[in-house]
Design an enzyme around this catalytic site. Sequence first.
Site, PDB file in Angstrom:
ATOM      1  CG  LEU A  92      -2.202   0.882   1.044  1.00  0.00           C
ATOM      2  CD1 LEU A  92      -3.154   0.343  -0.012  1.00  0.00           C
ATOM      3  CD2 LEU A  92      -2.944   1.041   2.373  1.00  0.00           C
ATOM      4  N   GLY A  93       1.666   1.387  -1.077  1.00  0.00           N
ATOM      5  CA  GLY A  93       2.454   2.613  -1.284  1.00  0.00           C
ATOM      6  C   GLY A  93       1.600   3.591  -2.083  1.00  0.00           C
ATOM      7  CB  ILE A 148       0.986   2.518  -7.412  1.00  0.00           C
ATOM      8  CG1 ILE A 148       1.948   3.463  -8.138  1.00  0.00           C
ATOM      9  CG2 ILE A 148       0.072   1.819  -8.418  1.00  0.00           C
ATOM     10  CD1 ILE A 148       2.957   2.777  -9.055  1.00  0.00           C
ATOM     11  CB  SER A 151       2.212  -2.552   3.695  1.00  0.00           C
ATOM     12  OG  SER A 151       1.696  -2.055   2.508  1.00  0.00           O
ATOM     13  NE  ARG A 152       8.873  -2.665   3.272  1.00  0.00           N
ATOM     14  CZ  ARG A 152       9.762  -1.776   2.869  1.00  0.00           C
ATOM     15  NH1 ARG A 152      11.019  -1.947   3.173  1.00  0.00           N
ATOM     16  NH2 ARG A 152       9.425  -0.722   2.177  1.00  0.00           N
ATOM     17  N   GLY A 198       2.859  -4.896 -10.351  1.00  0.00           N
ATOM     18  CA  GLY A 198       4.132  -4.484  -9.736  1.00  0.00           C
ATOM     19  C   GLY A 198       5.326  -4.963 -10.545  1.00  0.00           C
ATOM     20  NE  ARG A 199       9.938  -3.646 -12.117  1.00  0.00           N
ATOM     21  CZ  ARG A 199       9.256  -2.587 -12.573  1.00  0.00           C
ATOM     22  NH1 ARG A 199       7.985  -2.668 -12.863  1.00  0.00           N
ATOM     23  NH2 ARG A 199       9.878  -1.431 -12.773  1.00  0.00           N
ATOM     24  CG  ASP A 255       1.048  -4.083 -17.000  1.00  0.00           C
ATOM     25  OD1 ASP A 255       0.863  -4.180 -18.235  1.00  0.00           O
ATOM     26  OD2 ASP A 255       1.633  -3.115 -16.483  1.00  0.00           O
ATOM     27  CD  GLU A 307       7.984  -7.236 -17.767  1.00  0.00           C
ATOM     28  OE1 GLU A 307       8.451  -6.143 -18.142  1.00  0.00           O
ATOM     29  OE2 GLU A 307       7.196  -7.339 -16.824  1.00  0.00           O
ATOM     30  CG  HIS A 359       5.849  -3.585 -17.995  1.00  0.00           C
ATOM     31  ND1 HIS A 359       6.958  -4.027 -17.316  1.00  0.00           N
ATOM     32  CD2 HIS A 359       5.459  -2.465 -17.325  1.00  0.00           C
ATOM     33  CE1 HIS A 359       7.226  -3.215 -16.297  1.00  0.00           C
ATOM     34  NE2 HIS A 359       6.315  -2.243 -16.296  1.00  0.00           N
ATOM     35  N   GLY A 394       1.540  -0.423 -17.798  1.00  0.00           N
ATOM     36  CA  GLY A 394       1.007   0.345 -16.658  1.00  0.00           C
ATOM     37  C   GLY A 394       1.058   1.855 -16.836  1.00  0.00           C
TER      38      GLY A 394
HETATM   39  C1  8YV Z   1       7.786   1.330 -17.208  1.00  0.00           C
HETATM   40  C2  8YV Z   1       7.538   0.755 -14.744  1.00  0.00           C
HETATM   41  O1  8YV Z   1       7.714   0.065 -17.743  1.00  0.00           O
HETATM   42  O2  8YV Z   1       7.845   2.799 -13.649  1.00  0.00           O
HETATM   43  C3  8YV Z   1       8.038   1.597 -13.638  1.00  0.00           C
HETATM   44  O3  8YV Z   1       8.623   1.047 -12.705  1.00  0.00           O
HETATM   45  O4  8YV Z   1       7.545  -0.417 -14.657  1.00  0.00           O
HETATM   46  C4  8YV Z   1       6.960   1.364 -15.967  1.00  0.00           C
HETATM   47  O5  8YV Z   1       6.400   2.577 -15.738  1.00  0.00           O
HETATM   48  C5  8YV Z   1       9.216   1.665 -17.207  1.00  0.00           C
HETATM   49  O6  8YV Z   1       9.573   2.625 -16.318  1.00  0.00           O
HETATM   50  C6  8YV Z   1       9.661   2.029 -18.600  1.00  0.00           C
HETATM   51  O7  8YV Z   1      11.008   2.114 -18.668  1.00  0.00           O
END
Ligand code: 8YV
Length: 323
Positions: free
Chosen positions: A154-155, A157, A176-177, A233-234, A258, A263, A281, A283
């Site tokens: 919960l940062g 975003i 969250s942490r 996120g990732r 996403d 990737e 990806h 976002g």
């Molecule tokens: C973009 C992102 O893919 O901000 C991030 O951490 O994952 C995305 O906004 C990235 O920054 C593009 O280089």
Amino acid sequence: MAKIDVLAAGALRPNALETLSHRFNCHRVAGPEDLDPVLSQCGDAVRGIARGGHFAVPRALLERLPKLEIIANFGVGYDGIDLNYCAGNRIVVTNTPDVLTEEVADTALGLLLNTVREFSAAERYLRAGRWEKEGAYRLTGATLRNRTVGVLGLGRIGLAVARRLEAMRVPVVYHSRHQRADVAYRYYPDLKSMAEAVDTLMIVLPGTDATVNVVDAAILKALGPSGIVINIGRGSVIDEPALIEALAARTIYAAGLDVFADEPHVPQALLELDNAVLFPHLGSASVYTRDAMGQLMIDNLTGWFETRKPLTPVPETPVPQLG
Ligand code: 8YV
């Protein structure tokens, strides 16, 4: 005065590259294959990196840049940069928070709705002429109307996503942490307990050493057969093979992704699943937001070189004080 030498590494927008070339002695490194020829010319002089598109910045690269002072990252996430090396060598890392928050939260909601209500599949159905031939698209087995979303992270975003869900009358809890003092959402100090209590997991975690595979087979099992996982996120946060297995065996209901572990490669097994919605990806990927990110990246470089005050340094690499 001689211009400062800066590497422009990875995927950056043409207007950002133009501004960089105007302000700095800018060396373009579009991909890792450009590094050797460029660094043999200017490696000893480079004082800054404008880092786009997840361009890897490992120790081996940093050791070739003895005068490096700052890495200005194009993106809020800065995984792929050796932060320990940077912190130990007084190299400041900056990122681009805030300017992409609302865009990424919009995407998160789009991905969630798409996954729950099958909008992409329904559109494919229409375009294939099946509505006319076969009748209405099937009623979706899932709805947001009876769901509770557990936000993981919960940062900035995560909070923007939670606000949207609240407006849509969807109950929100979080893990969250740390518990936040400024929100009324129920806090779960333990991720597994939250996964047991909700049916929808919204992952908004950054990719760090501490977040690798935090969503593993046990968390997926805890979500249960109506479980839906959204990851904005990732990719590294989810155990991807375990997710594929859970989706294929229908031990969870669906996933909307996403981001991916490797990737732009997306495993064939994921591509074949009809209960996964997959975005490339995107976002923050609008011209408006990417331009704002590019501007902040450049303002960080300029702020550092003009006044030693970058706008948005990351906490892991404290800004060396003047004097
Ligand atoms: C973009 C992102 O893919 O901000 C991030 O951490 O994952 C995305 O906004 C990235 O920054 C593009 O280089």
